[in-house]
Motif scaffolding. Structure first.
Motif, mmCIF file in Angstrom:
data_model
loop_
_atom_site.group_PDB
_atom_site.id
_atom_site.type_symbol
_atom_site.label_atom_id
_atom_site.label_comp_id
_atom_site.label_asym_id
_atom_site.label_seq_id
_atom_site.Cartn_x
_atom_site.Cartn_y
_atom_site.Cartn_z
ATOM 1 N N VAL A 95 38.401 49.434 44.235
ATOM 2 C CA VAL A 95 39.107 49.307 42.974
ATOM 3 C C VAL A 95 39.979 50.540 42.605
ATOM 4 O O VAL A 95 39.317 51.554 42.233
ATOM 5 N N PRO A 96 41.105 50.372 42.609
ATOM 6 C CA PRO A 96 42.003 51.542 42.317
ATOM 7 C C PRO A 96 41.710 52.081 40.762
ATOM 8 O O PRO A 96 41.522 51.164 40.023
ATOM 9 N N ASP A 97 41.385 53.193 40.543
ATOM 10 C CA ASP A 97 41.440 53.774 39.258
ATOM 11 C C ASP A 97 39.987 53.810 38.912
ATOM 12 O O ASP A 97 39.692 54.136 37.347
ATOM 13 N N LEU A 98 39.008 53.322 39.666
ATOM 14 C CA LEU A 98 37.584 53.148 39.168
ATOM 15 C C LEU A 98 36.652 54.372 39.660
ATOM 16 O O LEU A 98 36.732 54.482 40.877
ATOM 17 N N PRO A 99 36.387 55.156 38.846
ATOM 18 C CA PRO A 99 35.064 56.116 39.125
ATOM 19 C C PRO A 99 34.109 55.388 40.115
ATOM 20 O O PRO A 99 33.655 54.381 39.801
ATOM 21 N N LEU A 147 33.223 39.628 46.173
ATOM 22 C CA LEU A 147 34.826 39.644 46.185
ATOM 23 C C LEU A 147 35.311 39.561 44.762
ATOM 24 O O LEU A 147 36.058 40.065 44.511
ATOM 25 N N LEU A 148 34.519 38.606 43.963
ATOM 26 C CA LEU A 148 34.997 38.445 42.494
ATOM 27 C C LEU A 148 34.693 39.723 41.621
ATOM 28 O O LEU A 148 35.804 40.032 40.910
ATOM 29 N N PHE A 149 33.601 40.625 42.052
ATOM 30 C CA PHE A 149 33.447 42.003 41.107
ATOM 31 C C PHE A 149 34.694 42.769 41.462
ATOM 32 O O PHE A 149 35.318 43.267 40.494
ATOM 33 N N ARG A 150 35.218 42.781 42.845
ATOM 34 C CA ARG A 150 35.934 43.520 43.139
ATOM 35 C C ARG A 150 37.659 42.999 42.474
ATOM 36 O O ARG A 150 38.294 43.724 41.880
ATOM 37 N N ASP A 151 37.941 41.884 42.579
ATOM 38 C CA ASP A 151 39.309 41.130 42.075
ATOM 39 C C ASP A 151 39.186 41.496 40.512
ATOM 40 O O ASP A 151 40.343 41.619 40.112
ATOM 41 N N PHE A 152 38.038 41.184 40.034
ATOM 42 C CA PHE A 152 38.155 41.188 38.519
ATOM 43 C C PHE A 152 38.270 42.532 38.051
ATOM 44 O O PHE A 152 39.199 42.780 37.122
ATOM 45 N N LEU A 153 37.790 43.636 38.529
ATOM 46 C CA LEU A 153 37.892 44.855 37.976
ATOM 47 C C LEU A 153 39.273 45.386 38.539
ATOM 48 O O LEU A 153 39.871 46.326 37.836
ATOM 49 N N ARG A 154 39.868 44.928 39.534
ATOM 50 C CA ARG A 154 41.143 45.316 40.016
ATOM 51 C C ARG A 154 42.257 44.815 38.945
ATOM 52 O O ARG A 154 43.344 45.314 38.591
ATOM 53 N N ALA A 155 42.054 43.441 38.590
ATOM 54 C CA ALA A 155 42.998 42.786 37.516
ATOM 55 C C ALA A 155 42.776 43.118 36.017
ATOM 56 O O ALA A 155 43.768 43.232 35.289
ATOM 57 N N ASP A 156 41.614 43.668 35.360
ATOM 58 C CA ASP A 156 41.312 43.725 34.291
ATOM 59 C C ASP A 156 41.234 45.420 33.948
ATOM 60 O O ASP A 156 40.024 46.044 34.061
ATOM 61 N N ASP A 180 35.258 42.819 54.590
ATOM 62 C CA ASP A 180 36.036 43.174 53.233
ATOM 63 C C ASP A 180 35.764 44.866 52.791
ATOM 64 O O ASP A 180 34.396 45.029 52.643
ATOM 65 N N HIS A 181 36.478 45.320 52.030
ATOM 66 C CA HIS A 181 36.161 46.435 51.088
ATOM 67 C C HIS A 181 35.619 46.008 49.971
ATOM 68 O O HIS A 181 36.522 45.324 49.291
ATOM 69 N N ILE A 182 34.518 46.250 49.511
ATOM 70 C CA ILE A 182 33.820 45.857 48.283
ATOM 71 C C ILE A 182 33.516 47.061 47.386
ATOM 72 O O ILE A 182 33.660 48.142 47.565
ATOM 73 N N GLY A 183 32.683 46.568 46.380
ATOM 74 C CA GLY A 183 32.263 47.749 45.552
ATOM 75 C C GLY A 183 33.400 48.701 44.628
ATOM 76 O O GLY A 183 34.384 48.489 44.818
#
Length: 192
Positions: A50-54, A130-139, A43-46
């Protein structure tokens, strides 16, 4: 902690690079070939996932395995030049009040900066990443706030160890919001 050859780049949080997913894909393909059936998922994590995340320009990869047996894992990583990180925090982590074993590998000297986190498939720590990644992708609001926090922190805590020590408790706060989001949206672990 970085190996000596990794120290030259210093600590810098930069704007999102749309090339990071492609670079993850190159690393994942190489790992998949080397690890074969040892890897149940890659998995790609961290922050680089996350698009648009520095983020720091270091691709985080999670390899989910059925068991953390050092002999075959280290042999497979050694065969492609990856180095086992020796620090205790790269061998154990805590999630949900429980300690979990993990291993973290770095690529060969001079290659693209990456951390390859090897965790047990189905563990709370694999799910958490995975939750860290998906949450920041969505919010978008959480993503913007997290990115700004990391950029400010990198300006004041220029040592990688200090940066990580300060960021860790803030990550716990972020994960409270992520767990709430998971409950509200019905998010499920995509690796299951």
């Amino acid at each position: 902690m970085p190996f000596p050859d990794e120290l030259a780049s210093g600590l810098r949080v930069s704007a999102y690079d749309p090339g990071w997913p492609r670079e993850f894909g190159i690393i994942a393909a190489r790992l998949g070939k080397a690890l074969g059936l040892l890897a149940r998922g890659i998995d790609h994590i961290g922050s680089t996932s996350v698009p648009d995340l520095p983020a720091k320009d270091c691709v985080d990869v999670q390899v989910r395995v059925g068991e953390l047996d050092d002999a075959p894992l280290v042999a497979a990583f050694d065969a492609i030049g990856f180095r086992l990180r020796p620090e205790p925090w790269n061998h154990t982590e805590t999630s949900d009040g429980r300690s979990w074993s993990k291993r973290v590998f770095a690529p060969p000297a001079g290659e693209r900066a990456a951390n390859v986190h090897v965790r047990l498939a189905g563990s709370a720590t694999a799910r958490r990443n995975l939750l860290f990644r998906d949450f920041l992708r969505a919010d978008a609001r959480a993503r913007t706030a997290w990115g700004q926090f990391k950029q400010r922190l990198a300006r004041t805590a220029t040592d990688l160890y200090d940066y990580g020590q300060i960021k860790q408790p803030a990550t716990e706060v972020l994960m409270i919001a992520a767990e709430d989001w998971a409950q509200r949206t019905g998010w499920t672990d995509p690796s299951r």
